[in-house]
Design a protein around this motif. Structure first.
Motif, PDB file in Angstrom:
ATOM      1  N   HIS A   1       1.087   2.810  -6.940  1.00  0.00           N
ATOM      2  CA  HIS A   1      -0.302   2.802  -6.477  1.00  0.00           C
ATOM      3  C   HIS A   1      -0.371   2.475  -4.981  1.00  0.00           C
ATOM      4  N   PHE A   2       0.540   1.620  -4.508  1.00  0.00           N
ATOM      5  CA  PHE A   2       0.589   1.345  -3.072  1.00  0.00           C
ATOM      6  C   PHE A   2       0.868   2.627  -2.289  1.00  0.00           C
ATOM      7  N   ALA A   3       1.678   3.517  -2.855  1.00  0.00           N
ATOM      8  CA  ALA A   3       1.956   4.787  -2.184  1.00  0.00           C
ATOM      9  C   ALA A   3       0.673   5.597  -2.008  1.00  0.00           C
ATOM     10  N   ILE A   4      -0.171   5.594  -3.024  1.00  0.00           N
ATOM     11  CA  ILE A   4      -1.458   6.299  -2.935  1.00  0.00           C
ATOM     12  C   ILE A   4      -2.349   5.614  -1.903  1.00  0.00           C
ATOM     13  N   ILE A   5      -2.384   4.291  -1.943  1.00  0.00           N
ATOM     14  CA  ILE A   5      -3.182   3.515  -0.989  1.00  0.00           C
ATOM     15  C   ILE A   5      -2.698   3.781   0.438  1.00  0.00           C
ATOM     16  N   ALA A   6      -1.384   3.887   0.612  1.00  0.00           N
ATOM     17  CA  ALA A   6      -0.820   4.142   1.947  1.00  0.00           C
ATOM     18  C   ALA A   6      -1.303   5.477   2.498  1.00  0.00           C
ATOM     19  N   ILE A   7      -1.353   6.489   1.653  1.00  0.00           N
ATOM     20  CA  ILE A   7      -1.842   7.794   2.091  1.00  0.00           C
ATOM     21  C   ILE A   7      -3.310   7.687   2.517  1.00  0.00           C
ATOM     22  N   ALA A   8      -4.119   7.034   1.700  1.00  0.00           N
ATOM     23  CA  ALA A   8      -5.538   6.864   2.034  1.00  0.00           C
ATOM     24  C   ALA A   8      -5.696   6.086   3.340  1.00  0.00           C
ATOM     25  N   ALA A   9      -4.893   5.051   3.520  1.00  0.00           N
ATOM     26  CA  ALA A   9      -4.966   4.254   4.747  1.00  0.00           C
ATOM     27  C   ALA A   9      -4.623   5.109   5.970  1.00  0.00           C
ATOM     28  N   LYS A  10      -3.580   5.910   5.850  1.00  0.00           N
ATOM     29  CA  LYS A  10      -3.190   6.769   6.975  1.00  0.00           C
ATOM     30  C   LYS A  10      -4.283   7.784   7.297  1.00  0.00           C
ATOM     31  N   MET A  11      -4.958   8.269   6.252  1.00  0.00           N
ATOM     32  CA  MET A  11      -6.050   9.227   6.476  1.00  0.00           C
ATOM     33  C   MET A  11      -7.232   8.574   7.188  1.00  0.00           C
ATOM     34  N   LYS A  12      -7.345   7.247   7.086  1.00  0.00           N
ATOM     35  CA  LYS A  12      -8.412   6.504   7.769  1.00  0.00           C
ATOM     36  C   LYS A  12      -7.894   5.859   9.057  1.00  0.00           C
ATOM     37  N   ASN A  13      -6.666   6.242   9.472  1.00  0.00           N
ATOM     38  CA  ASN A  13      -6.042   5.687  10.680  1.00  0.00           C
ATOM     39  C   ASN A  13      -5.881   4.168  10.627  1.00  0.00           C
ATOM     40  N   VAL A  14      -5.565   3.657   9.447  1.00  0.00           N
ATOM     41  CA  VAL A  14      -5.325   2.232   9.254  1.00  0.00           C
ATOM     42  C   VAL A  14      -3.821   2.007   9.274  1.00  0.00           C
ATOM     43  N   ASP A  15      -3.379   1.062  10.084  1.00  0.00           N
ATOM     44  CA  ASP A  15      -1.958   0.716  10.118  1.00  0.00           C
ATOM     45  C   ASP A  15      -1.592  -0.047   8.858  1.00  0.00           C
ATOM     46  N   ILE A  16      -0.459   0.314   8.273  1.00  0.00           N
ATOM     47  CA  ILE A  16       0.032  -0.394   7.091  1.00  0.00           C
ATOM     48  C   ILE A  16       1.473  -0.823   7.332  1.00  0.00           C
ATOM     49  N   GLU A  17       1.885  -1.799   6.564  1.00  0.00           N
ATOM     50  CA  GLU A  17       3.235  -2.354   6.649  1.00  0.00           C
ATOM     51  C   GLU A  17       4.291  -1.282   6.380  1.00  0.00           C
ATOM     52  N   ASN A  18       5.343  -1.281   7.163  1.00  0.00           N
ATOM     53  CA  ASN A  18       6.462  -0.370   6.953  1.00  0.00           C
ATOM     54  C   ASN A  18       7.067  -0.628   5.567  1.00  0.00           C
ATOM     55  N   GLY A  19       7.252   0.404   4.788  1.00  0.00           N
ATOM     56  CA  GLY A  19       7.821   0.259   3.445  1.00  0.00           C
ATOM     57  C   GLY A  19       6.786   0.076   2.356  1.00  0.00           C
ATOM     58  N   PHE A  20       5.523  -0.033   2.730  1.00  0.00           N
ATOM     59  CA  PHE A  20       4.448  -0.193   1.734  1.00  0.00           C
ATOM     60  C   PHE A  20       4.364   1.088   0.906  1.00  0.00           C
ATOM     61  N   GLY A  21       4.533   0.947  -0.409  1.00  0.00           N
ATOM     62  CA  GLY A  21       4.476   2.103  -1.296  1.00  0.00           C
ATOM     63  C   GLY A  21       5.812   2.781  -1.517  1.00  0.00           C
ATOM     64  N   LEU A  22       6.887   2.176  -1.039  1.00  0.00           N
ATOM     65  CA  LEU A  22       8.221   2.726  -1.276  1.00  0.00           C
ATOM     66  C   LEU A  22       8.916   1.909  -2.364  1.00  0.00           C
ATOM     67  N   ALA A  23       9.510   2.605  -3.307  1.00  0.00           N
ATOM     68  CA  ALA A  23      10.229   1.949  -4.397  1.00  0.00           C
ATOM     69  C   ALA A  23      11.481   1.259  -3.866  1.00  0.00           C
ATOM     70  N   PRO A  24      11.907   0.177  -4.509  1.00  0.00           N
ATOM     71  CA  PRO A  24      13.125  -0.511  -4.066  1.00  0.00           C
ATOM     72  C   PRO A  24      14.331   0.421  -3.926  1.00  0.00           C
ATOM     73  N   ALA A  25      14.526   1.342  -4.860  1.00  0.00           N
ATOM     74  CA  ALA A  25      15.666   2.263  -4.780  1.00  0.00           C
ATOM     75  C   ALA A  25      15.543   3.193  -3.576  1.00  0.00           C
ATOM     76  N   THR A  26      14.322   3.565  -3.219  1.00  0.00           N
ATOM     77  CA  THR A  26      14.108   4.401  -2.041  1.00  0.00           C
ATOM     78  C   THR A  26      14.424   3.626  -0.773  1.00  0.00           C
ATOM     79  N   VAL A  27      13.994   2.377  -0.713  1.00  0.00           N
ATOM     80  CA  VAL A  27      14.279   1.542   0.447  1.00  0.00           C
ATOM     81  C   VAL A  27      15.793   1.356   0.602  1.00  0.00           C
ATOM     82  N   THR A  28      16.479   1.126  -0.516  1.00  0.00           N
ATOM     83  CA  THR A  28      17.942   1.002  -0.472  1.00  0.00           C
ATOM     84  C   THR A  28      18.570   2.276   0.049  1.00  0.00           C
ATOM     85  N   TYR A  29      18.133   3.415  -0.461  1.00  0.00           N
ATOM     86  CA  TYR A  29      18.653   4.723  -0.023  1.00  0.00           C
ATOM     87  C   TYR A  29      18.443   4.886   1.482  1.00  0.00           C
TER      88      TYR A  29
END
Length: 170
Positions: free
Chosen positions: A136-164
């Motif tokens: 759900h954070f991934a969806i929120i991140a997209i909405a935030a970017k569409m509103k030009n809101v800065d979000i934390e790096n890695g917000f909405g990324l799964a732990p395995a994706t961050v590791t990769y």
């Protein structure tokens, strides 16, 4: 079991950072035609899952109990208060709690009402809640970017994706 607790707290900390940084207008915006719900509604839904587990008292989890239309959906400050309550609960858990065997039930059909039940553990369900929150954070991140809101790096990324990314981009 400490890994489960730590992972949940890391995800909840991301939510906390988001709630501390978002303005009410962006939090409640429904960006049509791309979205049918606001970031606040996604946050409320995330909390519903954690609260279903917490309120089960290690007995029966019912993921279909929702708090739709609550102030959590429209007020980032209220959402932050609820998040801190959830965080305090997760912090209070001890290793043995994660092994508690419980029953989980939820609707499983989009065509007609069908409820399925399964035996599970508190630890497994907290893993689900954290993973569910990330998506759900991934969806929120997209909405935030569409509103030009800065979000934390890695917000909405799964732990395995961050590791990769950490392993391949360094």
């Amino acid at each position: 079991m400490d890994n489960i607790k730590q992972g949940c707290l890391e995800v909840l900390n991301q939510g906390e950072n988001y709630l501390k940084s978002i303005d009410k207008e962006s939090y409640t915006a429904i960006i049509q035609p791309y979205f049918t719900s606001s970031s606040g509604e996604h946050i409320r839904h995330i909390f519903d899952m954690f609260l279903a587990v917490r309120n089960s008292n290690n007995n029966d989890i019912n993921y279909d109990l929702r708090n739709r239309g609550s102030e959590i959906e429209t007020n980032p400050s209220s959402a932050l208060e609820q998040l801190l309550t959830i965080k305090t609960w997760v912090e209070s858990l001890i290793d043995i709690d994660f092994e508690n065997i419980i029953r989980m039930k939820t609707e499983v059909s989009v065509i007609e009402k069908r409820v399925s039940e399964s035996t599970t553990t508190l630890g497994r369900e907290l893993i689900f809640c954290a993973s569910h929150a990330v998506h759900h954070f991934a969806i929120i991140a997209i909405a935030a970017k569409m509103k030009n809101v800065d979000i934390e790096n890695g917000f909405g990324l799964a732990p395995a994706t961050v590791t990769y990314l950490r392993e391949t981009c360094n």
